[in-house]
Design a protein around this motif. Structure first.
Motif, PDB file in Angstrom:
ATOM      1  N   GLU A 121     -16.292 -29.782  -5.750  1.00  0.00           N
ATOM      2  CA  GLU A 121     -16.907 -28.468  -5.522  1.00  0.00           C
ATOM      3  C   GLU A 121     -17.734 -28.394  -4.238  1.00  0.00           C
ATOM      4  OE1 GLU A 121     -19.053 -27.580  -9.147  1.00  0.00           O
ATOM      5  OE2 GLU A 121     -17.492 -28.613 -10.289  1.00  0.00           O
ATOM      6  N   THR A 122     -17.425 -29.249  -3.259  1.00  0.00           N
ATOM      7  CA  THR A 122     -18.134 -29.208  -1.977  1.00  0.00           C
ATOM      8  C   THR A 122     -17.217 -28.777  -0.834  1.00  0.00           C
ATOM      9  OG1 THR A 122     -17.755 -31.584  -1.695  1.00  0.00           O
ATOM     10  CG2 THR A 122     -19.856 -30.912  -2.617  1.00  0.00           C
ATOM     11  N   GLN A 123     -16.012 -28.335  -1.142  1.00  0.00           N
ATOM     12  CA  GLN A 123     -15.105 -27.829  -0.115  1.00  0.00           C
ATOM     13  C   GLN A 123     -15.499 -26.412   0.283  1.00  0.00           C
ATOM     14  OE1 GLN A 123     -13.318 -27.822   2.550  1.00  0.00           O
ATOM     15  NE2 GLN A 123     -11.633 -29.035   1.696  1.00  0.00           N
ATOM     16  N   VAL A 124     -15.273 -26.079   1.534  1.00  0.00           N
ATOM     17  CA  VAL A 124     -15.473 -24.728   2.034  1.00  0.00           C
ATOM     18  C   VAL A 124     -14.345 -24.436   3.002  1.00  0.00           C
ATOM     19  CG1 VAL A 124     -16.984 -23.154   3.286  1.00  0.00           C
ATOM     20  CG2 VAL A 124     -17.974 -24.968   1.883  1.00  0.00           C
ATOM     21  N   ALA A 125     -13.583 -23.393   2.751  1.00  0.00           N
ATOM     22  CA  ALA A 125     -12.498 -22.999   3.655  1.00  0.00           C
ATOM     23  C   ALA A 125     -12.836 -21.628   4.226  1.00  0.00           C
ATOM     24  CB  ALA A 125     -11.163 -22.961   2.913  1.00  0.00           C
ATOM     25  N   ALA A 161     -14.066 -16.479   3.002  1.00  0.00           N
ATOM     26  CA  ALA A 161     -14.117 -17.891   2.626  1.00  0.00           C
ATOM     27  C   ALA A 161     -13.518 -18.094   1.246  1.00  0.00           C
ATOM     28  CB  ALA A 161     -15.558 -18.400   2.644  1.00  0.00           C
ATOM     29  N   LEU A 162     -12.927 -19.256   1.054  1.00  0.00           N
ATOM     30  CA  LEU A 162     -12.439 -19.697  -0.253  1.00  0.00           C
ATOM     31  C   LEU A 162     -13.239 -20.918  -0.649  1.00  0.00           C
ATOM     32  CD1 LEU A 162     -10.221 -19.422  -2.511  1.00  0.00           C
ATOM     33  CD2 LEU A 162      -8.927 -21.128  -1.210  1.00  0.00           C
ATOM     34  N   VAL A 163     -13.933 -20.859  -1.800  1.00  0.00           N
ATOM     35  CA  VAL A 163     -14.746 -21.980  -2.264  1.00  0.00           C
ATOM     36  C   VAL A 163     -14.412 -22.273  -3.725  1.00  0.00           C
ATOM     37  CG1 VAL A 163     -16.633 -21.519  -0.645  1.00  0.00           C
ATOM     38  CG2 VAL A 163     -16.666 -20.470  -2.897  1.00  0.00           C
ATOM     39  N   PRO A 164     -14.441 -23.550  -4.120  1.00  0.00           N
ATOM     40  CA  PRO A 164     -14.088 -23.905  -5.498  1.00  0.00           C
ATOM     41  C   PRO A 164     -15.191 -23.590  -6.485  1.00  0.00           C
ATOM     42  CG  PRO A 164     -14.710 -25.859  -4.261  1.00  0.00           C
ATOM     43  CD  PRO A 164     -14.708 -24.726  -3.280  1.00  0.00           C
ATOM     44  N   ASP A 169     -10.990 -25.940 -10.911  1.00  0.00           N
ATOM     45  CA  ASP A 169     -10.004 -25.178 -11.683  1.00  0.00           C
ATOM     46  C   ASP A 169     -10.191 -23.675 -11.514  1.00  0.00           C
ATOM     47  OD1 ASP A 169      -8.797 -27.468 -12.739  1.00  0.00           O
ATOM     48  OD2 ASP A 169     -10.290 -27.598 -14.337  1.00  0.00           O
ATOM     49  N   PHE A 170     -11.253 -23.297 -10.842  1.00  0.00           N
ATOM     50  CA  PHE A 170     -11.535 -21.904 -10.518  1.00  0.00           C
ATOM     51  C   PHE A 170     -11.892 -21.827  -9.034  1.00  0.00           C
ATOM     52  CE2 PHE A 170     -12.461 -22.469 -14.978  1.00  0.00           C
ATOM     53  CZ  PHE A 170     -11.982 -21.315 -15.582  1.00  0.00           C
ATOM     54  N   ALA A 171     -11.899 -20.635  -8.471  1.00  0.00           N
ATOM     55  CA  ALA A 171     -12.291 -20.465  -7.071  1.00  0.00           C
ATOM     56  C   ALA A 171     -12.795 -19.049  -6.856  1.00  0.00           C
ATOM     57  CB  ALA A 171     -11.120 -20.758  -6.138  1.00  0.00           C
ATOM     58  N   ALA A 172     -13.557 -18.880  -5.793  1.00  0.00           N
ATOM     59  CA  ALA A 172     -14.005 -17.556  -5.366  1.00  0.00           C
ATOM     60  C   ALA A 172     -13.464 -17.288  -3.972  1.00  0.00           C
ATOM     61  CB  ALA A 172     -15.528 -17.474  -5.371  1.00  0.00           C
ATOM     62  N   LEU A 173     -12.912 -16.124  -3.773  1.00  0.00           N
ATOM     63  CA  LEU A 173     -12.443 -15.682  -2.460  1.00  0.00           C
ATOM     64  C   LEU A 173     -13.363 -14.544  -2.025  1.00  0.00           C
ATOM     65  CD1 LEU A 173     -10.676 -13.578  -0.622  1.00  0.00           C
ATOM     66  CD2 LEU A 173     -10.258 -16.016  -0.251  1.00  0.00           C
ATOM     67  N   TYR A 174     -14.112 -14.763  -0.952  1.00  0.00           N
ATOM     68  CA  TYR A 174     -15.009 -13.746  -0.415  1.00  0.00           C
ATOM     69  C   TYR A 174     -14.394 -13.142   0.833  1.00  0.00           C
ATOM     70  CZ  TYR A 174     -18.384 -15.954  -3.522  1.00  0.00           C
ATOM     71  OH  TYR A 174     -19.020 -16.452  -4.629  1.00  0.00           O
ATOM     72  N   ALA A 175     -14.380 -11.820   0.922  1.00  0.00           N
ATOM     73  CA  ALA A 175     -13.792 -11.114   2.053  1.00  0.00           C
ATOM     74  C   ALA A 175     -14.811 -10.169   2.668  1.00  0.00           C
ATOM     75  CB  ALA A 175     -12.562 -10.328   1.615  1.00  0.00           C
ATOM     76  N   ARG A 176     -14.729  -9.997   3.977  1.00  0.00           N
ATOM     77  CA  ARG A 176     -15.705  -9.175   4.683  1.00  0.00           C
ATOM     78  C   ARG A 176     -15.655  -7.714   4.248  1.00  0.00           C
ATOM     79  NH1 ARG A 176     -19.001  -9.482   8.825  1.00  0.00           N
ATOM     80  NH2 ARG A 176     -18.421 -11.626   9.323  1.00  0.00           N
ATOM     81  N   ASP A 177     -14.467  -7.215   3.929  1.00  0.00           N
ATOM     82  CA  ASP A 177     -14.347  -5.808   3.554  1.00  0.00           C
ATOM     83  C   ASP A 177     -13.159  -5.634   2.611  1.00  0.00           C
ATOM     84  OD1 ASP A 177     -12.055  -5.855   5.279  1.00  0.00           O
ATOM     85  OD2 ASP A 177     -13.368  -5.400   6.967  1.00  0.00           O
ATOM     86  N   GLU A 178     -13.002  -4.417   2.111  1.00  0.00           N
ATOM     87  CA  GLU A 178     -11.946  -4.127   1.139  1.00  0.00           C
ATOM     88  C   GLU A 178     -10.562  -4.300   1.747  1.00  0.00           C
ATOM     89  OE1 GLU A 178     -11.140  -3.731  -2.660  1.00  0.00           O
ATOM     90  OE2 GLU A 178     -13.170  -3.320  -1.954  1.00  0.00           O
ATOM     91  N   ALA A 179     -10.422  -3.965   3.042  1.00  0.00           N
ATOM     92  CA  ALA A 179      -9.126  -4.102   3.706  1.00  0.00           C
ATOM     93  C   ALA A 179      -8.705  -5.571   3.769  1.00  0.00           C
ATOM     94  CB  ALA A 179      -9.185  -3.502   5.108  1.00  0.00           C
TER      95      ALA A 179
END
Length: 213
Positions: A121-125, A161-164, A169-179
């Protein structure tokens, strides 16, 4: 005797996940939370290879990716060094050890972001546009999530960013905007089809939790 078919699933949840999954909403950013399931379960931790390939393909469809890890035996220095379809460097702000970073637009390289640091859980993409890497200097390392997400807001050219999450077994994808979030979801649907991975939406927290088991 025929072997049982292997089923790979990426489940997407657009609500608020439970705190125990170690993921949360980020004010001002759009988020999609992901759960990975393979039946029967893989021996190694983290998502199975078809799921990894689908995620890497989706990230590299429109952006370049900077992640924590090492490729090959190159001795990376403080400046970015190009090696064909990727570049490497080491960060310098950590007093105890240098953090290796990889930057690429190639899915076959980006898939290695799951090899190291993902299950711990220390990866950051970080993914972004343009020819310059979205840098991770001073962002990555042990217990990095809060620092990563704070610095993410100010990174020039960064789209997300994609972080575990827990156990990888789970991840969060954060995006700057809705597009950007919509563009990424469209790319992931295409990538899932190419990798024979089932794409699903979870409508409730309970459904999302079951999807990561």
């Amino acid at each position: 005797m025929m072997s049982a078919a292997v089923d790979h699933v990426i489940c997407v949840f657009l609500g608020t996940p439970p705190r125990e999954l170690k993921m949360s909403a980020l004010p001002g950013w759009r988020a999609a939370f992901l759960a990975f399931r393979t039946t029967p379960s893989p021996v190694d931790g983290g998502p199975a290879m078809p799921i990894r390939r689908a995620l890497a393909q989706a990230l590299c469809a429109h952006w370049a990716v900077t992640f924590v890890g090492e490729i090959g035996d190159e001795a990376a220095g403080r400046a970015w060094q190009s090696h064909g379809n990727y570049a490497v460097r080491r960060t310098t702000r950590w007093p105890r050890r240098a953090i290796p970073l990889v930057w690429t637009r190639a899915p076959e390289i980006a898939v290695h972001l799951f090899d190291q640091y993902w299950s711990s859980e220390t990866q950051v993409a970080l993914f972004g546009e343009g020819e310059a890497p979205v840098d991770g200097e001073g962002v990555v390392g042990e217990h990095s999530h809060a620092r990563t997400l704070e610095v993410l807001l100010g990174q020039p050219g960064c789209r997300g960013a994609l972080v575990p999450g827990v156990d990888g077994d789970f991840a969060a994808l954060y995006a700057r905007d809705e597009a950007t979030l919509g563009q990424w979801q469209d790319s992931l649907r295409v990538a899932c089809h190419a990798q024979a991975v089932d794409w699903r939406y979870a409508q409730t927290v309970a459904e999302f939790m079951r999807a990561g088991v």
